[in-house]
Design a protein around this motif. Structure first.
Motif, PDB file in Angstrom:
ATOM      1  N   ARG A  54       0.818  -1.229   0.000  1.00 56.80           N
ATOM      2  CA  ARG A  54       0.000   0.000   0.000  1.00 56.80           C
ATOM      3  C   ARG A  54       0.843   1.266   0.000  1.00 56.80           C
ATOM      4  O   ARG A  54       0.309   2.362  -0.144  1.00 56.80           O
ATOM      5  CB  ARG A  54      -0.936  -0.001   1.211  1.00 56.80           C
ATOM      6  CG  ARG A  54      -1.979  -1.114   1.198  1.00 56.80           C
ATOM      7  CD  ARG A  54      -3.063  -0.857   2.226  1.00 56.80           C
ATOM      8  NE  ARG A  54      -2.547  -0.847   3.591  1.00 56.80           N
ATOM      9  CZ  ARG A  54      -2.476  -1.924   4.379  1.00 56.80           C
ATOM     10  NH1 ARG A  54      -2.868  -3.111   3.922  1.00 56.80           N
ATOM     11  NH2 ARG A  54      -2.017  -1.824   5.613  1.00 56.80           N
ATOM     12  N   SER A  55       2.146   1.157   0.170  1.00 60.12           N
ATOM     13  CA  SER A  55       3.008   2.332   0.240  1.00 60.12           C
ATOM     14  C   SER A  55       3.122   3.021  -1.112  1.00 60.12           C
ATOM     15  O   SER A  55       3.258   2.344  -2.144  1.00 60.12           O
ATOM     16  CB  SER A  55       4.405   1.923   0.720  1.00 60.12           C
ATOM     17  OG  SER A  55       5.325   2.991   0.549  1.00 60.12           O
ATOM     18  N   PRO A  56       3.105   4.347  -1.136  1.00 58.01           N
ATOM     19  CA  PRO A  56       3.344   5.061  -2.398  1.00 58.01           C
ATOM     20  C   PRO A  56       4.733   4.781  -2.974  1.00 58.01           C
ATOM     21  O   PRO A  56       4.952   4.984  -4.169  1.00 58.01           O
ATOM     22  CB  PRO A  56       3.218   6.540  -1.991  1.00 58.01           C
ATOM     23  CG  PRO A  56       2.423   6.530  -0.737  1.00 58.01           C
ATOM     24  CD  PRO A  56       2.772   5.265  -0.024  1.00 58.01           C
ATOM     25  N   GLN A  57       5.655   4.301  -2.131  1.00 53.65           N
ATOM     26  CA  GLN A  57       7.022   3.998  -2.589  1.00 53.65           C
ATOM     27  C   GLN A  57       7.150   2.593  -3.192  1.00 53.65           C
ATOM     28  O   GLN A  57       8.205   2.232  -3.701  1.00 53.65           O
ATOM     29  CB  GLN A  57       8.004   4.116  -1.413  1.00 53.65           C
ATOM     30  CG  GLN A  57       8.390   5.523  -1.045  1.00 53.65           C
ATOM     31  CD  GLN A  57       7.245   6.410  -0.622  1.00 53.65           C
ATOM     32  OE1 GLN A  57       6.885   7.333  -1.362  1.00 53.65           O
ATOM     33  NE2 GLN A  57       6.651   6.152   0.541  1.00 53.65           N
ATOM     34  N   PHE A  58       6.079   1.799  -3.123  1.00 52.39           N
ATOM     35  CA  PHE A  58       6.145   0.391  -3.524  1.00 52.39           C
ATOM     36  C   PHE A  58       5.364   0.169  -4.814  1.00 52.39           C
ATOM     37  O   PHE A  58       4.203   0.537  -4.924  1.00 52.39           O
ATOM     38  CB  PHE A  58       5.550  -0.479  -2.401  1.00 52.39           C
ATOM     39  CG  PHE A  58       5.828  -1.947  -2.540  1.00 52.39           C
ATOM     40  CD1 PHE A  58       6.974  -2.503  -1.997  1.00 52.39           C
ATOM     41  CD2 PHE A  58       4.941  -2.787  -3.193  1.00 52.39           C
ATOM     42  CE1 PHE A  58       7.236  -3.857  -2.096  1.00 52.39           C
ATOM     43  CE2 PHE A  58       5.186  -4.139  -3.307  1.00 52.39           C
ATOM     44  CZ  PHE A  58       6.336  -4.685  -2.761  1.00 52.39           C
TER      45      PHE A  58
END
Length: 382
Positions: A54-58
């Motif tokens: 769910r991370s914007p970095q993933f």
């Protein structure tokens, strides 16, 4: 004849002794090899993997920097292995690195509400004493930064204090999972001797979980997420780097950190190249009383994931930093530059740009409001 028989006996005993020593060595190797898989750490699964996704970095199965980066840039005509073996760089000090032993009693300031001290133990391992609280950064006490005790970069100086001599900690921060920042043996020692929680970027908790750290002592944060502990607000902030302990890259996140009390603020880069995120962090969380800035292990072959010393000064100014304290140098050989080059370049740039600088010996306590003058202590052993 008697001498011949004695010689035969001596040879037989020698063979047995050598055989016993060999068996002992093999047993030692087997013991070390047994620990290597554990040192590699854990893998994301279950709720931890779902949260990472769910991370914007993933995306596409791994974590990413905001801008495109490469961990290695090939340079025509340059052979890094040949340079490593045959290069003329002076990559080790010529004499022992001077160590100091900080006192472990009461805080140095008589007013704990204003207290802010820094104790650098070597490489990135640093203690922040802030408003009567203690936060430990990227602790590595092992002899090598490696999954094995037999191979890998070896310390150039001992830790100035034993890990069992650390004062009671309120928090332990990990910037990313590379071996020079996250060490299994050190984590296990802190698990046994301290009660502080570990604050880590997303996914790094999988390693701690494998090493026996209980879930209630693991706090995983994405960039811009904060956690309050012991009256401090600790925030994971962006960095430009990468991660990985085995063949898989970027399965866990990397971060810089903001440690904020009621009145004092500290920034730690972790490992990072220079990027526009520093100005954003400075605008949102600064100004900082002190910044702990990575200055070593750079090379033009990996310019986007580690900073050159001059870039670290620019980042400090972007962050609206007060005192600059360099970290990530002097302890491990992780690049091809001279041992003292990072701090020599830093000192020149800090003077040119009027930046307040403190360069402590390992173990020396820096009182941020009254820092020691830079005395060039490293030059005598470079």
């Amino acid at each position: 004849m008697a001498r011949a028989r004695n010689t035969d006996v001596e040879r037989s005993l020698g063979r047995r002794m050598r055989g016993a020593a060999g068996l002992a060595a093999l047993a030692g190797l087997a013991w070390v090899a047994r620990d290597v898989p554990a040192a590699l750490g854990g893998r994301l699964s279950g709720a931890r993997a779902e949260r990472a996704a769910r991370s914007p970095q993933f995306r596409e199965g791994t974590f990413h920097n905001r801008a495109g980066t490469r961990t290695m840039i090939a340079e025509p005509g340059r052979n890094l292995l040949r340079e490593l073996i045959f290069g003329k760089q002076k990559r080790r000090p010529t004499a022992p690195v001077p160590l100091l032993r900080p006192s472990v009693g009461a805080p140095q300031s008589s007013d704990t509400a204003d207290e802010l001290n820094i104790v650098w133990y070597g490489h990135a391992s640093t203690l922040i004493e802030i408003e009567g609280r203690r936060v430990l950064l990227d602790p590595v006490w092992s002899d090598r930064c490696s999954p094995s005790g037999l191979v890998g970069p070896r310390r150039l100086h001992e830790p100035p204090v034993g890990i069992d001599e650390l004062p009671p900690l309120d928090a332990i921060l990990i910037s990313h999972d590379h071996y020079d920042h996250l060490d299994m043996a050190t984590v296990r020692a802190l698990l046994a001797g301290q009660s502080a929680p570990f604050l880590v970027p997303l996914g790094v908790g999988a390693h701690l979980d494998r090493w026996g750290v209980p879930a209630e002592r693991i706090i995983e944060l994405d960039w811009s997420e904060s956690h309050r502990v012991a009256g401090l607000e600790i925030t994971a902030t962006a960095a430009q780097h990468f991660s990985g302990r085995g063949l898989r890259r970027d399965g866990t996140l990397w971060s810089s950190w903001v440690v904020a009390g009621a009145r004092r603020r500290v920034f730690y880069t972790g490992d990072s190249g220079y990027f526009d995120g520093y100005a954003e962090i400075g605008a949102e969380h600064g100004p900082f009383d002190v910044t702990l800035m990575q200055i070593g292990a750079y090379d033009r072959a990996w310019p986007t994931i580690h900073m050159f010393p001059e870039e670290a000064v620019s980042a400090h100014l972007d962050l609206r930093g007060g005192l600059f304290v360099p970290v990530h140098w002097a302890t491990f050989n992780l690049a091809l530059h001279d041992w003292s080059e990072p701090v020599d370049r830093l000192w020149a740039e800090a003077k040119a740009r009027d930046v307040r600088l403190a360069v402590p010996r390992p173990g020396e306590r820096v009182v941020v409001d009254e820092p020691p003058a830079v005395d060039g202590w490293w030059q005598a052993i470079a």
